[in-house]
Design an enzyme around this catalytic site. Structure first.
Site, mmCIF file in Angstrom:
data_model
loop_
_atom_site.group_PDB
_atom_site.id
_atom_site.type_symbol
_atom_site.label_atom_id
_atom_site.label_comp_id
_atom_site.label_asym_id
_atom_site.label_seq_id
_atom_site.Cartn_x
_atom_site.Cartn_y
_atom_site.Cartn_z
ATOM 1 N N HIS A 187 27.204 11.835 14.455
ATOM 2 C CA HIS A 187 28.384 11.632 13.612
ATOM 3 C C HIS A 187 28.045 11.802 12.144
ATOM 4 O O HIS A 187 28.785 11.384 11.275
ATOM 5 C CB HIS A 187 28.976 10.243 13.881
ATOM 6 C CG HIS A 187 29.400 10.099 15.301
ATOM 7 N ND1 HIS A 187 30.692 10.321 15.729
ATOM 8 C CD2 HIS A 187 28.679 9.808 16.420
ATOM 9 C CE1 HIS A 187 30.757 10.152 17.044
ATOM 10 N NE2 HIS A 187 29.553 9.841 17.486
ATOM 11 N N GLY A 205 -4.841 4.459 8.000
ATOM 12 C CA GLY A 205 -3.688 3.563 7.883
ATOM 13 C C GLY A 205 -2.572 3.920 8.845
ATOM 14 O O GLY A 205 -2.054 3.073 9.584
ATOM 15 N N ARG A 206 -2.189 5.201 8.861
ATOM 16 C CA ARG A 206 -1.056 5.608 9.702
ATOM 17 C C ARG A 206 -1.383 5.612 11.187
ATOM 18 O O ARG A 206 -0.505 5.834 12.023
ATOM 19 C CB ARG A 206 -0.547 6.980 9.242
ATOM 20 C CG ARG A 206 -1.609 8.071 9.251
ATOM 21 C CD ARG A 206 -1.179 9.246 8.390
ATOM 22 N NE ARG A 206 -2.195 10.277 8.249
ATOM 23 C CZ ARG A 206 -3.149 10.247 7.320
ATOM 24 N NH1 ARG A 206 -3.254 9.230 6.504
ATOM 25 N NH2 ARG A 206 -4.011 11.247 7.216
ATOM 26 N N GLU A 240 1.349 -2.595 -4.516
ATOM 27 C CA GLU A 240 2.555 -3.221 -3.961
ATOM 28 C C GLU A 240 2.198 -4.484 -3.178
ATOM 29 O O GLU A 240 2.817 -5.537 -3.333
ATOM 30 C CB GLU A 240 3.281 -2.247 -3.017
ATOM 31 C CG GLU A 240 3.925 -1.053 -3.684
ATOM 32 C CD GLU A 240 2.980 0.126 -3.848
ATOM 33 O OE1 GLU A 240 1.737 -0.052 -3.822
ATOM 34 O OE2 GLU A 240 3.489 1.244 -4.025
ATOM 35 N N LYS A 267 -5.798 -2.339 4.093
ATOM 36 C CA LYS A 267 -7.146 -1.896 4.462
ATOM 37 C C LYS A 267 -8.049 -1.848 3.228
ATOM 38 O O LYS A 267 -9.159 -2.350 3.243
ATOM 39 C CB LYS A 267 -7.030 -0.519 5.120
ATOM 40 C CG LYS A 267 -8.347 0.095 5.522
ATOM 41 C CD LYS A 267 -8.095 1.356 6.335
ATOM 42 C CE LYS A 267 -9.029 2.452 5.918
ATOM 43 N NZ LYS A 267 -8.785 3.701 6.637
ATOM 44 N N LYS A 290 -0.307 7.756 -7.743
ATOM 45 C CA LYS A 290 -0.785 6.377 -7.923
ATOM 46 C C LYS A 290 -1.494 6.237 -9.268
ATOM 47 O O LYS A 290 -1.302 5.263 -9.989
ATOM 48 C CB LYS A 290 -1.806 6.031 -6.832
ATOM 49 C CG LYS A 290 -1.210 5.561 -5.540
ATOM 50 C CD LYS A 290 -2.326 4.946 -4.695
ATOM 51 C CE LYS A 290 -1.947 4.860 -3.240
ATOM 52 N NZ LYS A 290 -3.047 4.446 -2.387
ATOM 53 N N GLU A 327 1.817 12.972 6.514
ATOM 54 C CA GLU A 327 0.616 12.619 5.751
ATOM 55 C C GLU A 327 -0.618 13.251 6.399
ATOM 56 O O GLU A 327 -1.602 13.549 5.736
ATOM 57 C CB GLU A 327 0.462 11.091 5.677
ATOM 58 C CG GLU A 327 -0.408 10.656 4.510
ATOM 59 C CD GLU A 327 -0.316 9.155 4.228
ATOM 60 O OE1 GLU A 327 0.020 8.799 3.093
ATOM 61 O OE2 GLU A 327 -0.591 8.363 5.131
HETATM 62 C C1 G6Q Z 1 -2.044 5.872 5.637
HETATM 63 C C2 G6Q Z 1 -2.183 5.885 4.195
HETATM 64 C C3 G6Q Z 1 -1.332 4.903 3.445
HETATM 65 C C4 G6Q Z 1 -1.859 3.476 3.464
HETATM 66 C C5 G6Q Z 1 -1.119 2.653 2.416
HETATM 67 C C6 G6Q Z 1 -1.559 1.202 2.393
HETATM 68 O O1 G6Q Z 1 -2.676 6.558 6.397
HETATM 69 O O2 G6Q Z 1 -3.501 5.805 3.858
HETATM 70 O O3 G6Q Z 1 -0.001 4.895 3.870
HETATM 71 O O4 G6Q Z 1 -1.736 2.923 4.724
HETATM 72 O O5 G6Q Z 1 -1.285 3.219 1.164
HETATM 73 O O6 G6Q Z 1 -2.918 1.129 2.168
HETATM 74 P P1 G6Q Z 1 -3.679 -0.218 2.327
HETATM 75 O O7 G6Q Z 1 -3.638 -0.622 3.761
HETATM 76 O O8 G6Q Z 1 -5.072 0.070 1.861
HETATM 77 O O9 G6Q Z 1 -2.990 -1.227 1.468
#
Ligand code: G6Q
Length: 518
Positions: free
Chosen positions: A377, A259-260, A208, A202, A492, A346
């Site tokens: 188990h 994002g989540r 990463e 986003k 970060k 989160e």
């Molecule tokens: C979710 C967070 C986080 C995010 C990641 C990836 O709610 O904001 O998990 O989705 O850090 O972010 P980008 O989509 O910006 O790469």
């Protein structure tokens, strides 16, 4: 008024001095199990094994009215700016993941929600045209989703859960970790000539994801393959990744989709529509949309995610239980708890309220879990006899996905699976008395079961939205902002400083101390 000053909170505090004792004779009875449930959208939420009686329940519903949560849920879906902290710098925006599936008959009419849904539908239509071409072209067999956190966990959980419905010959893979072994093990598994890569970020600036994209581009180059024939982007408008000239196709998401909470947007849409077909992805959206409407339209007493949220609040704030295990009795949901862990922790792992004031009560619990029966188990020993009480949220299905089963000793595997699920909820609640302390089970370990017929794309959509809204309802009751995530920033920033040290730049004594140990 705030969570601590509601009349209902005070009443619940009193009631929690003597919570229902599930181990007493004639408490967990046949009639309680049949009575303590609500049903909607094909789901039953069974809560006979929670430590609640009628008085506690009615007071929990009072709490939901005191906190006016149905109005807040509707406002969220209308696009009211709720992602904000009063008086300080914050994200300050709407929360409109529900708009990504609001294009069915009944829609939100509020202007912001409508606009967001129209934009989402435009991307959906664009995706449909693109997928049609891809399917016709027939030269792609695999897709790799590159993304992390919200851009990985939900799409991965749903793709895994719906494998039974994947089109023949279509496979999905995921690369999330900056650990080079993650990339290489996936790249070694696919034939890149026949593979699409969807890079999802986003912000368009996640370390990463950008690193892994570069890794893949390098691999494509070494194989003399054109990235423009393989790589798709999903990002925010204007982000550093927003450069359609570099991609086979580009799709957008917007800042009001966290994002989540982004699984149903293009973040999950590209991979889901590749493996399920557009019609399968559409069914996921339809399922989620039904749960969205249920969440603000159903009365408190009949509202699935709200009741689950309230029972969770009872366990967290009144019985003071610090954790929740979410245990699906379904192998298909093996990655779902990992998604819910992010969605919940989160969102509700916060120490201030929406006015920026330190909260004086517990907020989001520690969420974890693995599928049953496997968990039985492993960590169930602690759940049954350990010193920390762990409430459980079970998810169960009446029938299996493939419908391929075998009777062994008079019962099918599915029956054995369900037998275990029901047995656990009873055992945890009622416990076992024994003269031998080693065989004593104290019981009173609360659990509830979300039960439905089978796991298909529509059910998956409902299940996803059920949990999204459970988390949101809890945040509304606590009066916190469930939609930002400042807590992940500090690490970060410091990682950036240490990366600089690796590159021979900058200064960071604590980081240098670690580097000196390598
Ligand atoms: C979710 C967070 C986080 C995010 C990641 C990836 O709610 O904001 O998990 O989705 O850090 O972010 P980008 O989509 O910006 O790469």
């Amino acid at each position: 008024m705030t969570f601590l000053t509601y009349r209902s909170t005070k009443k619940l505090n009193k009631l929690s001095q003597h919570p229902l004792d599930l181990t007493k004779k004639n408490v967990v009875t046949k009639s309680r199990i049949k009575k303590m449930k609500i049903e909607a959208l094909g789901f039953q939420l069974l809560y006979a094994t929670e430590r609640v009686d009628e008085k506690v329940l009615s007071t929990l519903f009072e709490l939901s009215k005191d906190a006016d949560v149905l109005r807040k849920m509707k406002e969220m879906q209308e696009g009211v700016i709720i992602n904000r902290i009063e008086g300080v710098e914050s994200e300050n925006r709407s929360v409109l993941h529900t708009a990504t599936r609001d294009f069915f008959e009944e829609r939100m009419t509020a202007p912001l929600a409508k606009k967001a849904a129209d934009l989402a539908k435009k991307e959906y239509d664009k995706l449909a045209v693109f997928m049609e071409k891809i399917h016709k072209n027939g030269s792609y067999t695999d897709i790799i989703q590159v993304g992390i956190g919200g851009s990985d966990l939900g799409p991965r959980a749903l793709t895994t859960a719906l494998e039974r419905f994947h089109k023949p010959g279509r496979k999905a893979h995921f690369i999330s970790n900056v650990d080079p072994d993650d990339s290489i093990s996936v790249l070694n598994r696919v034939d890149l000539k026949k593979t699409l890569i969807v890079v999802v970020s986003k912000s368009g600036e996640t370390l990463e994801t950008l690193t892994n994209e570069a890794f893949i581009r390098d691999r494509l180059k070494k194989m003399s393959l054109d990235p423009k024939k393989h790589i798709i982007s999903v990002t925010g408008k204007g982000s550093p990744m927003d450069d359609p000239s570099r991609y086979l196709a580009s799709f957008y998401i917007w800042d009001y989709i966290g994002g989540r909470y982004s699984v149903t947007s293009m973040v999950g849409g590209v991979t889901l529509s590749f493996v399920l077909g557009m019609e399968g992805y559409h069914k996921v959206l339809w399922g989620a949309h039904q749960m969205d409407r249920h969440a603000f339209m159903a009365k408190e007493e009949e509202n699935l995610p709200l009741l689950s949220a309230l029972l969770g609040i009872w366990n967290r704030n009144f019985l003071h239980l610090p954790t929740v295990a979410i245990i699906p009795y379904s192998q298909a949901l093996s990655r779902f708890t990992a998604h819910l862990q992010q969605c919940d922790m989160e969102s509700n792992g916060k120490h201030i309220d929406s006015f920026g004031k330190e909260v004086e009560f517990e907020t989001g619990p520690i969420i974890w879990g693995e599928p049953g029966t496997n968990g039985q188990h492993s960590f169930y020993q602690m759940i049954h006899q350990g010193t920390t009480t762990v409430p459980l949220e079970f998810i169960g299905f009446k029938t299996s996905q493939f419908g391929c089963d075998l009777k062994v000793k008079e019962t099918t595997s599915q029956q054995k699976l369900l037998a275990n699920l029901f047995a656990q909820s009873i055992a945890l609640a009622v416990g076992q008395k024994s003269d031998n302390p080693n065989k004593t089970f104290y019981g009173n370990r609360p659990s509830r079961i979300l039960l439905t017929s089978h796991l298909d794309p529509e059910t998956m959509g409902k299940l996803l939205a059920f949990y999204e809204h459970k988390v949101a309802f809890q945040g509304f009751i606590w009066g916190i902002n469930s939609f930002d995530q400042e807590g992940v920033q500090l690490g970060k920033v410091l990682a950036g400083k240490i990366i600089d040290l690796f590159a021979g730049k900058g200064e960071f004594p604590l980081g240098s101390a670690y580097l000196s140990l390598l």
